[in-house]
Design an enzyme around this catalytic site. Structure first.
Site, PDB file in Angstrom:
ATOM      1  N   HIS A  54      -6.531   1.709  -0.115  1.00 25.03           N
ATOM      2  CA  HIS A  54      -5.654   1.030   0.852  1.00 25.03           C
ATOM      3  C   HIS A  54      -4.184   1.401   0.579  1.00 25.03           C
ATOM      4  O   HIS A  54      -3.429   1.693   1.508  1.00 25.03           O
ATOM      5  CB  HIS A  54      -5.898  -0.484   0.744  1.00 25.03           C
ATOM      6  CG  HIS A  54      -4.984  -1.360   1.536  1.00 25.03           C
ATOM      7  ND1 HIS A  54      -5.432  -2.165   2.570  1.00 25.03           N
ATOM      8  CD2 HIS A  54      -3.652  -1.602   1.439  1.00 25.03           C
ATOM      9  CE1 HIS A  54      -4.407  -2.828   3.072  1.00 25.03           C
ATOM     10  NE2 HIS A  54      -3.306  -2.520   2.401  1.00 25.03           N
ATOM     11  N   GLU A  55      -3.811   1.423  -0.711  1.00 31.62           N
ATOM     12  CA  GLU A  55      -2.411   1.742  -1.073  1.00 31.62           C
ATOM     13  C   GLU A  55      -2.099   3.218  -0.830  1.00 31.62           C
ATOM     14  O   GLU A  55      -1.024   3.551  -0.319  1.00 31.62           O
ATOM     15  CB  GLU A  55      -2.135   1.387  -2.537  1.00 31.62           C
ATOM     16  CG  GLU A  55      -2.341  -0.071  -2.919  1.00 31.62           C
ATOM     17  CD  GLU A  55      -1.725  -1.082  -1.977  1.00 31.62           C
ATOM     18  OE1 GLU A  55      -0.719  -0.755  -1.315  1.00 31.62           O
ATOM     19  OE2 GLU A  55      -2.267  -2.187  -1.883  1.00 31.62           O
ATOM     20  N   GLY A  83      -1.831  -5.604  -4.247  1.00 32.39           N
ATOM     21  CA  GLY A  83      -1.228  -4.272  -4.252  1.00 32.39           C
ATOM     22  C   GLY A  83       0.014  -4.263  -3.378  1.00 32.39           C
ATOM     23  O   GLY A  83       0.211  -5.166  -2.563  1.00 32.39           O
ATOM     24  N   GLN A 133       6.086  -0.258   2.120  1.00 34.40           N
ATOM     25  CA  GLN A 133       6.088  -1.677   2.520  1.00 34.40           C
ATOM     26  C   GLN A 133       7.408  -2.374   2.179  1.00 34.40           C
ATOM     27  O   GLN A 133       7.712  -3.423   2.741  1.00 34.40           O
ATOM     28  CB  GLN A 133       4.926  -2.426   1.858  1.00 34.40           C
ATOM     29  CG  GLN A 133       3.557  -1.987   2.391  1.00 34.40           C
ATOM     30  CD  GLN A 133       2.447  -2.773   1.759  1.00 34.40           C
ATOM     31  OE1 GLN A 133       2.027  -2.478   0.631  1.00 34.40           O
ATOM     32  NE2 GLN A 133       1.944  -3.770   2.455  1.00 34.40           N
ATOM     33  N   HIS A 161      -1.255   3.797   2.655  1.00 35.96           N
ATOM     34  CA  HIS A 161       0.131   3.433   2.998  1.00 35.96           C
ATOM     35  C   HIS A 161       1.067   4.621   2.776  1.00 35.96           C
ATOM     36  O   HIS A 161       2.008   4.837   3.545  1.00 35.96           O
ATOM     37  CB  HIS A 161       0.628   2.271   2.131  1.00 35.96           C
ATOM     38  CG  HIS A 161       0.293   0.905   2.662  1.00 35.96           C
ATOM     39  ND1 HIS A 161       0.749   0.438   3.869  1.00 35.96           N
ATOM     40  CD2 HIS A 161      -0.441  -0.101   2.129  1.00 35.96           C
ATOM     41  CE1 HIS A 161       0.311  -0.793   4.061  1.00 35.96           C
ATOM     42  NE2 HIS A 161      -0.422  -1.157   3.014  1.00 35.96           N
ATOM     43  N   CYS A 206      -3.496  -7.166   4.506  1.00 34.74           N
ATOM     44  CA  CYS A 206      -2.323  -6.360   4.158  1.00 34.74           C
ATOM     45  C   CYS A 206      -1.097  -7.245   4.258  1.00 34.74           C
ATOM     46  O   CYS A 206      -0.940  -7.989   5.227  1.00 34.74           O
ATOM     47  CB  CYS A 206      -2.202  -5.178   5.120  1.00 34.74           C
ATOM     48  SG  CYS A 206      -0.824  -4.078   4.732  1.00 34.74           S
ATOM     49  N   LEU A 207      -0.221  -7.142   3.266  1.00 35.20           N
ATOM     50  CA  LEU A 207       0.999  -7.956   3.267  1.00 35.20           C
ATOM     51  C   LEU A 207       1.908  -7.592   4.446  1.00 35.20           C
ATOM     52  O   LEU A 207       2.753  -8.393   4.836  1.00 35.20           O
ATOM     53  CB  LEU A 207       1.751  -7.794   1.938  1.00 35.20           C
ATOM     54  CG  LEU A 207       1.016  -8.354   0.706  1.00 35.20           C
ATOM     55  CD1 LEU A 207       1.768  -7.992  -0.571  1.00 35.20           C
ATOM     56  CD2 LEU A 207       0.814  -9.860   0.810  1.00 35.20           C
TER      57      LEU A 207
END
Ligand code: GNR
Ligand code: NI
Length: 175
Positions: free
Chosen positions: A139-140, A49, A54, A143, A97-98
């Site tokens: 999770h997204e 994702g 991000q 963000h 997480c990226l």
């Protein structure tokens, strides 16, 4: 104009990762280009994702693909997503997480969620997500509200992770 461009992924701590993002007012060509770039960036990373903030775009949009490696890709773009239902059952997943590379910690969230959203054609959908998809969409969505998975951990763990990320950013800036 190239069809897709890799975008730079912001690393925590960054003030842009703490902002509540603005709804997408108009699903236009610029948003579709952003979505394509985000998918390309997510697959390149690789991740399951990626959310607007991000890549420094403070808009309510994220992309996901939780398909198995041996299956056909399932790219999804969710614009202005809203949770319309959550299950009472909870699920614990080891999240990453990226924007927080190489850190994996268990987070407990509703096992299933329903979400309404717009697609890249501006069409409304409502869909139920479970398994890794349920974890990923929550999770997204977090963000888009300036929340990171480390915000669910203890203050001490979060402080240790933040210190580690500051060090990582300094190392990356050097080389
Ligand atoms: O690639 C990712 N993997 C992942 C694993 C468990 C729970 C959530 C995620 S999302 C993450 C990519 C990312 O940072 N999205 O914002
Ligand atoms: Ni993330």
């Amino acid at each position: 104009m190239p069809r897709m461009t890799l975008r730079n992924i912001l690393i925590h701590p960054d003030p842009r990762l703490k902002k509540v993002c603005e709804p997408v007012a108009d699903v236009n060509a610029k948003i579709r280009k952003l979505a394509d770039d985000m998918l390309e960036t997510m697959y390149d990373a690789p991740g399951v994702g990626l959310a607007g903030p991000q890549v420094g775009v403070l808009k309510r949009i994220f992309v996901i693909d939780c398909s198995d490696k041996d299956e056909a890709p399932e790219p999804m773009v969710l614009i202005n997503p809203k949770i319309t239902w959550v299950s009472e059952e909870m699920n614990t997943y080891e999240e990453g997480c990226l924007s927080i590379p190489e850190v994996y910690e268990e987070v407990t969230r509703p096992e299933m969620v329903r979400m309404s959203y717009l697609d890249v054609d501006g069409k409304t959908h409502e869909e139920e997500f479970d398994d890794l998809y349920a974890t990923a969409v929550q999770h997204e969505l977090d963000h888009l509200n300036g929340t990171l998975f480390i915000d669910y951990l203890s203050k001490m763990k979060r402080a240790m992770i933040t210190k580690k990320m500051k060090k990582l950013k300094k190392e990356r800036a050097r080389d």
